[in-house]
Design an enzyme around this catalytic site. Structure first.
Site, PDB file in Angstrom:
ATOM      1  N   SER A 143      15.573 -27.515 -23.252  1.00 39.39           N
ATOM      2  CA  SER A 143      15.131 -28.244 -24.447  1.00 39.39           C
ATOM      3  C   SER A 143      13.835 -28.944 -24.060  1.00 39.39           C
ATOM      4  O   SER A 143      13.558 -29.133 -22.869  1.00 39.39           O
ATOM      5  CB  SER A 143      16.184 -29.293 -24.811  1.00 39.39           C
ATOM      6  N   TYR A 156      21.512 -36.897 -22.892  1.00 41.19           N
ATOM      7  CA  TYR A 156      21.142 -35.498 -23.140  1.00 41.19           C
ATOM      8  C   TYR A 156      19.899 -35.124 -22.334  1.00 41.19           C
ATOM      9  O   TYR A 156      19.834 -34.057 -21.719  1.00 41.19           O
ATOM     10  CB  TYR A 156      20.894 -35.323 -24.635  1.00 41.19           C
TER      11      TYR A 156
HETATM   12  N1  LIG Z   1      19.307 -27.456 -32.154  1.00 46.25           N
HETATM   13  C1  LIG Z   1      18.330 -28.009 -31.448  1.00 46.25           C
HETATM   14  O1  LIG Z   1      17.521 -28.809 -31.978  1.00 46.25           O
HETATM   15  C2  LIG Z   1      18.146 -27.651 -29.994  1.00 46.25           C
HETATM   16  C3  LIG Z   1      16.915 -27.942 -29.402  1.00 46.25           C
HETATM   17  C4  LIG Z   1      16.721 -27.653 -28.052  1.00 46.25           C
HETATM   18  C5  LIG Z   1      17.727 -27.084 -27.310  1.00 46.25           C
HETATM   19  N2  LIG Z   1      18.924 -26.819 -27.904  1.00 46.25           N
HETATM   20  C6  LIG Z   1      19.974 -26.231 -27.045  1.00 46.25           C
HETATM   21  O2  LIG Z   1      20.246 -24.916 -27.496  1.00 46.25           O
HETATM   22  C7  LIG Z   1      21.613 -24.588 -27.220  1.00 46.25           C
HETATM   23  C8  LIG Z   1      22.279 -24.127 -28.510  1.00 46.25           C
HETATM   24  O3  LIG Z   1      22.165 -25.157 -29.473  1.00 46.25           O
HETATM   25  P1  LIG Z   1      22.469 -24.929 -31.031  1.00 46.25           P
HETATM   26  O4  LIG Z   1      21.472 -25.728 -31.790  1.00 46.25           O
HETATM   27  O5  LIG Z   1      22.646 -23.512 -31.320  1.00 46.25           O
HETATM   28  O6  LIG Z   1      23.840 -25.747 -31.137  1.00 46.25           O
HETATM   29  P2  LIG Z   1      25.301 -25.351 -31.621  1.00 46.25           P
HETATM   30  O7  LIG Z   1      25.243 -24.537 -32.858  1.00 46.25           O
HETATM   31  O8  LIG Z   1      26.074 -26.634 -31.621  1.00 46.25           O
HETATM   32  O9  LIG Z   1      25.836 -24.393 -30.454  1.00 46.25           O
HETATM   33  C9  LIG Z   1      26.381 -24.833 -29.265  1.00 46.25           C
HETATM   34  C10 LIG Z   1      27.175 -23.690 -28.688  1.00 46.25           C
HETATM   35  O10 LIG Z   1      27.669 -24.085 -27.406  1.00 46.25           O
HETATM   36  C11 LIG Z   1      29.023 -23.735 -27.327  1.00 46.25           C
HETATM   37  N3  LIG Z   1      29.709 -24.605 -26.391  1.00 46.25           N
HETATM   38  C12 LIG Z   1      29.725 -25.961 -26.363  1.00 46.25           C
HETATM   39  N4  LIG Z   1      30.488 -26.398 -25.350  1.00 46.25           N
HETATM   40  C13 LIG Z   1      30.981 -25.287 -24.727  1.00 46.25           C
HETATM   41  C14 LIG Z   1      31.852 -25.064 -23.642  1.00 46.25           C
HETATM   42  N5  LIG Z   1      32.390 -26.086 -22.942  1.00 46.25           N
HETATM   43  N6  LIG Z   1      32.126 -23.792 -23.267  1.00 46.25           N
HETATM   44  C15 LIG Z   1      31.603 -22.755 -23.952  1.00 46.25           C
HETATM   45  N7  LIG Z   1      30.784 -22.888 -24.995  1.00 46.25           N
HETATM   46  C16 LIG Z   1      30.495 -24.150 -25.382  1.00 46.25           C
HETATM   47  C17 LIG Z   1      29.564 -23.846 -28.743  1.00 46.25           C
HETATM   48  O11 LIG Z   1      30.677 -22.986 -28.941  1.00 46.25           O
HETATM   49  P3  LIG Z   1      32.210 -23.421 -29.007  1.00 46.25           P
HETATM   50  O12 LIG Z   1      32.272 -24.773 -29.643  1.00 46.25           O
HETATM   51  O13 LIG Z   1      32.835 -22.337 -29.847  1.00 46.25           O
HETATM   52  O14 LIG Z   1      32.673 -23.376 -27.593  1.00 46.25           O
HETATM   53  C18 LIG Z   1      28.372 -23.319 -29.539  1.00 46.25           C
HETATM   54  O15 LIG Z   1      28.440 -21.920 -29.658  1.00 46.25           O
HETATM   55  C19 LIG Z   1      22.229 -25.839 -26.604  1.00 46.25           C
HETATM   56  O16 LIG Z   1      22.187 -25.726 -25.185  1.00 46.25           O
HETATM   57  C20 LIG Z   1      21.293 -26.952 -27.071  1.00 46.25           C
HETATM   58  O17 LIG Z   1      21.323 -28.074 -26.202  1.00 46.25           O
HETATM   59  C21 LIG Z   1      19.166 -27.069 -29.227  1.00 46.25           C
END
Ligand SMILES: NC(=O)c1ccc[n+]([C@@H]2O[C@H](COP(=O)([O-])OP(=O)(O)OC[C@H]3O[C@@H](n4cnc5c(N)ncnc54)[C@H](OP(=O)(O)O)[C@@H]3O)[C@@H](O)[C@H]2O)c1
Length: 258
Positions: A143, A156
């Protein structure tokens, strides 16, 4: 640049956190690029539905329920493969937005375990399989929080700095082996669950994150970026790619229209 169909030994792509947002979009894109995608996350129903959707579209996909913080389960998962081509460490996210003075240590611990140790577990377990493919790629989705801090973000930010350091150090340590390490660092991405999870299901707080921002990135924008980096020729290593919406100049400088 046209992308070639990946050779057989490196055709499997494992995506963690594939049940929603960036992970689900990345699985779709990698499948379209010719990878057999293995979807993992804790929510079995969601990854199974996505695997069916991808398969129905004429691509190859399987679902494997997995908690990335469970090392024994990750090691068991790894035994299913002889070689894999791509590992996308995407599972993770943020919990809370409290200042350091009052932040919840349990939330900090969970963020570290998911974003850092989850990435460590999958990477350690699958590195021999990536090596064996002769052309492996590890992607770490960090991120912009992995590169600069902001008030209320310390837990975070600390975890994503940890994931960034893992990627950077691994690249140094395995140079000379046939595995690339790519870090993708997105800024603001409007996904269905990221902000909701962060604020414990509070829809009002979650909506405020994106309020007045003309066009935050979408999950597919980031998936496109990941897939582009993964499909470069094997000798091309995109070390770090920072991708933000045009309306966001830094973690704290965001143009809001209302
Ligand atoms: N959205 C943003 O603004 C943003 C910006 C920069 C970086 N990111 C990063 O991008 C990645 C994806 O984010 P997103 O926005 O797509 O969020 P999201 O929709 O909340 O997705 C998070 C994913 O992680 C999985 N997860 C969480 N804990 C887990 C565990 N213990 N074991 C296995 N899977 C787990 C969840 O699946 P389950 O709950 O089904 O396990 C879900 O599929 C993350 O690493 C986030 O920090 C997001």
């Amino acid at each position: 640049m046209a992308t070639a169909v990946p050779p057989a030994a490196s055709r499997i792509a494992v995506v963690t956190g594939a049940s929603s947002g960036i992970g689900a979009a990345t699985a779709r894109r990698l499948a379209e690029a010719g990878y057999r995608v293995v979807l993992t996350a804790r929510r079995k129903d969601r990854i199974e539905a996505l695997a069916e959707e991808i398969t129905a579209a004429g691509h190859q996909s399987t679902a494997y329920p997995l908690d990335v913080t469970d090392r024994a389960a990750v090691d068991e998962f790894a035994t299913a493969f002889r070689t894999i081509g791509v590992l996308v460490n995407n599972a993770g996210g943020a919990l809370g937005a409290d200042p350091v003075a009052t932040g919840d240590p349990e939330q900090w611990r969970t963020m570290y375990e998911t974003n850092v140790l989850g990435t460590l577990h999958l990477t350690q377990a699958l590195l021999p399989k990536l090596d064996a493919s002769g052309d492996g790629t590890v992607v770490v989705v960090t991120s912009t929080a992995g590169h600069a801090t902001y008030e209320g973000g310390a837990g975070y930010v600390a975890a994503k700095h940890g994931a960034h350091v893992l990627a950077e150090t691994l690249r140094l340590e395995i140079v000379g082996r046939p595995v690339r390490v790519i870090e993708i660092a997105p800024g603001m991405v409007r996904t269905e669950e990221f902000a909701l999870t962060r604020f414990g299901g509070d829809t009002e707080k979650a909506a405020k994150v994106y309020q007045g921002v003309a066009e935050p990135l979408t999950a597919d924008d980031v998936a496109d970026t990941i897939t582009w980096a993964v499909t470069r020729p094997p000798h091309v290593n995109i070390d770090l790619l920072v991708v933000r919406p045009r309306a966001q100049a830094s973690n704290t400088k965001v143009h809001r229209e209302s």
